[in-house]
Scaffold this motif. Structure first.
Motif, mmCIF file in Angstrom:
data_model
loop_
_atom_site.group_PDB
_atom_site.id
_atom_site.type_symbol
_atom_site.label_atom_id
_atom_site.label_comp_id
_atom_site.label_asym_id
_atom_site.label_seq_id
_atom_site.Cartn_x
_atom_site.Cartn_y
_atom_site.Cartn_z
ATOM 1 N N ARG A 46 0.178 9.016 -20.215
ATOM 2 C CA ARG A 46 0.770 8.161 -19.181
ATOM 3 C C ARG A 46 -0.361 7.483 -18.412
ATOM 4 O O ARG A 46 -0.840 8.015 -17.430
ATOM 5 N N THR A 47 -0.807 6.340 -18.879
ATOM 6 C CA THR A 47 -1.907 5.662 -18.204
ATOM 7 C C THR A 47 -1.446 5.200 -16.833
ATOM 8 O O THR A 47 -0.306 4.858 -16.615
ATOM 9 N N CYS A 48 -2.377 5.213 -15.903
ATOM 10 C CA CYS A 48 -2.080 4.838 -14.527
ATOM 11 C C CYS A 48 -3.308 4.169 -13.939
ATOM 12 O O CYS A 48 -4.431 4.620 -14.162
ATOM 13 N N LYS A 49 -3.088 3.109 -13.168
ATOM 14 C CA LYS A 49 -4.198 2.374 -12.573
ATOM 15 C C LYS A 49 -4.621 2.960 -11.222
ATOM 16 O O LYS A 49 -5.460 2.395 -10.544
ATOM 17 N N ILE A 50 -4.042 4.089 -10.831
ATOM 18 C CA ILE A 50 -4.419 4.738 -9.574
ATOM 19 C C ILE A 50 -5.871 5.186 -9.698
ATOM 20 O O ILE A 50 -6.264 5.810 -10.674
ATOM 21 N N ALA A 51 -6.643 4.900 -8.663
ATOM 22 C CA ALA A 51 -8.061 5.286 -8.684
ATOM 23 C C ALA A 51 -8.206 6.796 -8.679
ATOM 24 O O ALA A 51 -7.444 7.508 -8.055
ATOM 25 N N SER A 52 -9.231 7.271 -9.376
ATOM 26 C CA SER A 52 -9.464 8.719 -9.450
ATOM 27 C C SER A 52 -9.973 9.267 -8.153
ATOM 28 O O SER A 52 -10.691 8.708 -7.431
ATOM 29 N N GLU B 211 0.827 -1.204 0.000
ATOM 30 C CA GLU B 211 0.000 0.000 0.000
ATOM 31 C C GLU B 211 0.864 1.258 0.000
ATOM 32 O O GLU B 211 0.569 2.235 -0.671
ATOM 33 N N ALA B 212 1.947 1.226 0.766
ATOM 34 C CA ALA B 212 2.865 2.368 0.815
ATOM 35 C C ALA B 212 3.619 2.512 -0.504
ATOM 36 O O ALA B 212 3.821 3.626 -0.995
ATOM 37 N N ALA B 213 4.013 1.389 -1.083
ATOM 38 C CA ALA B 213 4.749 1.422 -2.348
ATOM 39 C C ALA B 213 3.871 1.899 -3.496
ATOM 40 O O ALA B 213 4.373 2.475 -4.459
ATOM 41 N N ALA B 214 2.565 1.671 -3.398
ATOM 42 C CA ALA B 214 1.648 2.142 -4.442
ATOM 43 C C ALA B 214 1.503 3.658 -4.389
ATOM 44 O O ALA B 214 1.186 4.288 -5.400
ATOM 45 N N GLN B 215 1.750 4.252 -3.243
ATOM 46 C CA GLN B 215 1.585 5.694 -3.058
ATOM 47 C C GLN B 215 2.835 6.499 -3.389
ATOM 48 O O GLN B 215 2.740 7.622 -3.871
ATOM 49 N N ARG B 216 4.013 5.933 -3.100
ATOM 50 C CA ARG B 216 5.260 6.686 -3.252
ATOM 51 C C ARG B 216 6.388 5.777 -3.704
ATOM 52 O O ARG B 216 6.417 4.605 -3.378
ATOM 53 N N ILE B 217 7.341 6.374 -4.388
ATOM 54 C CA ILE B 217 8.562 5.671 -4.738
ATOM 55 C C ILE B 217 9.372 5.459 -3.460
ATOM 56 O O ILE B 217 9.315 6.279 -2.540
ATOM 57 N N HIS B 218 10.112 4.367 -3.382
ATOM 58 C CA HIS B 218 10.966 4.075 -2.232
ATOM 59 C C HIS B 218 12.377 3.796 -2.723
ATOM 60 O O HIS B 218 12.557 3.084 -3.710
ATOM 61 N N ASN C 186 12.019 20.585 2.730
ATOM 62 C CA ASN C 186 11.254 19.366 3.020
ATOM 63 C C ASN C 186 9.741 19.539 2.928
ATOM 64 O O ASN C 186 9.093 18.786 2.199
ATOM 65 N N PRO C 187 9.126 20.507 3.623
ATOM 66 C CA PRO C 187 7.660 20.591 3.531
ATOM 67 C C PRO C 187 7.167 20.928 2.124
ATOM 68 O O PRO C 187 6.146 20.410 1.674
ATOM 69 N N ILE C 188 7.907 21.760 1.411
ATOM 70 C CA ILE C 188 7.526 22.125 0.044
ATOM 71 C C ILE C 188 7.681 20.917 -0.879
ATOM 72 O O ILE C 188 6.785 20.592 -1.669
ATOM 73 N N GLY C 189 8.810 20.251 -0.775
ATOM 74 C CA GLY C 189 9.085 19.087 -1.625
ATOM 75 C C GLY C 189 8.122 17.943 -1.373
ATOM 76 O O GLY C 189 7.638 17.314 -2.321
ATOM 77 N N VAL C 190 7.823 17.676 -0.106
ATOM 78 C CA VAL C 190 6.889 16.600 0.232
ATOM 79 C C VAL C 190 5.498 16.932 -0.306
ATOM 80 O O VAL C 190 4.827 16.083 -0.905
ATOM 81 N N ALA C 191 5.062 18.164 -0.122
ATOM 82 C CA ALA C 191 3.738 18.575 -0.614
ATOM 83 C C ALA C 191 3.676 18.484 -2.138
ATOM 84 O O ALA C 191 2.681 17.992 -2.698
ATOM 85 N N ALA C 192 4.710 18.939 -2.813
ATOM 86 C CA ALA C 192 4.730 18.883 -4.278
ATOM 87 C C ALA C 192 4.746 17.435 -4.768
ATOM 88 O O ALA C 192 4.008 17.069 -5.689
ATOM 89 N N TYR C 193 5.577 16.598 -4.142
ATOM 90 C CA TYR C 193 5.630 15.187 -4.531
ATOM 91 C C TYR C 193 4.277 14.521 -4.315
ATOM 92 O O TYR C 193 3.782 13.799 -5.188
ATOM 93 N N ASP C 194 3.672 14.758 -3.166
ATOM 94 C CA ASP C 194 2.376 14.141 -2.864
ATOM 95 C C ASP C 194 1.304 14.597 -3.841
ATOM 96 O O ASP C 194 0.461 13.802 -4.262
ATOM 97 N N TRP C 195 1.328 15.869 -4.249
ATOM 98 C CA TRP C 195 0.347 16.349 -5.218
ATOM 99 C C TRP C 195 0.520 15.622 -6.553
ATOM 100 O O TRP C 195 -0.456 15.167 -7.151
ATOM 101 N N VAL C 196 1.766 15.518 -7.018
ATOM 102 C CA VAL C 196 2.025 14.824 -8.282
ATOM 103 C C VAL C 196 1.626 13.356 -8.160
ATOM 104 O O VAL C 196 0.984 12.801 -9.055
#
Length: 144
Positions: free
Chosen positions: A138-144, A53-60, A118-128
């Motif tokens: 770029r098709t993606c299986k992430i739910a809308s 679940e964590a790996a589906a949300q963010r790169i590690h 950090n707070p800016i980068g984390v927020a920007a990454y999470d938005w993307v």
């Protein structure tokens, strides 16, 4: 594989076209072959305690010492290790005609790697990451 030869591992969403597009671009910059890429769907991340679940949300990024970074922190560390972007960036700084441009570039680099980012980068990454499906072609299986 000996510890000296071991590469850092990147766990990413192999079902996401945007994620795969990013993997391809970063791999082109990885001229020293520093990173081994594994889709989280392979189960490779579970060896490091990364839940699917964590790996589906963010790169590690799993560093050689076993430390795991995720999201913005992983991307920032990856760019720190890639020599080609630094060569290009330092060439631009060295060749910049205006002192203010050189100064702005150096300040931007220092800011990007400072804790203030950090707070800016984390927020920007999470938005993307939440809006991957918005990137055309770029098709993606992430739910809308």
């Amino acid at each position: 594989m000996s510890r000296a030869k071991r590469r850092s591992e990147v766990i990413f969403d192999g079902d996401c076209g945007f994620c795969d597009w990013c993997r391809q671009r970063i791999s082109r910059l990885d001229t020293c072959k520093i990173f081994d890429w594994h889709p989280y769907q392979s189960g490779r991340g579970q060896a490091y305690g990364i839940a699917p679940e964590a790996a589906a949300q963010r790169i590690h990024l799993v560093l050689k010492n076993g430390r795991v970074l995720q999201g913005f922190h992983a991307i920032r560390r990856m760019f720190l290790y890639l020599p080609l972007p630094w060569i290009i960036l330092f060439s631009i700084i060295a060749l910049a005609h205006y002192w203010w441009l050189r100064t702005a570039l150096v300040i931007a680099i220092l800011f990007f790697y400072s804790p203030l980012m950090n707070p800016i980068g984390v927020a920007a990454y999470d938005w993307v990451a939440r809006n991957r499906r918005l990137f055309p072609g770029r098709t993606c299986k992430i739910a809308s």
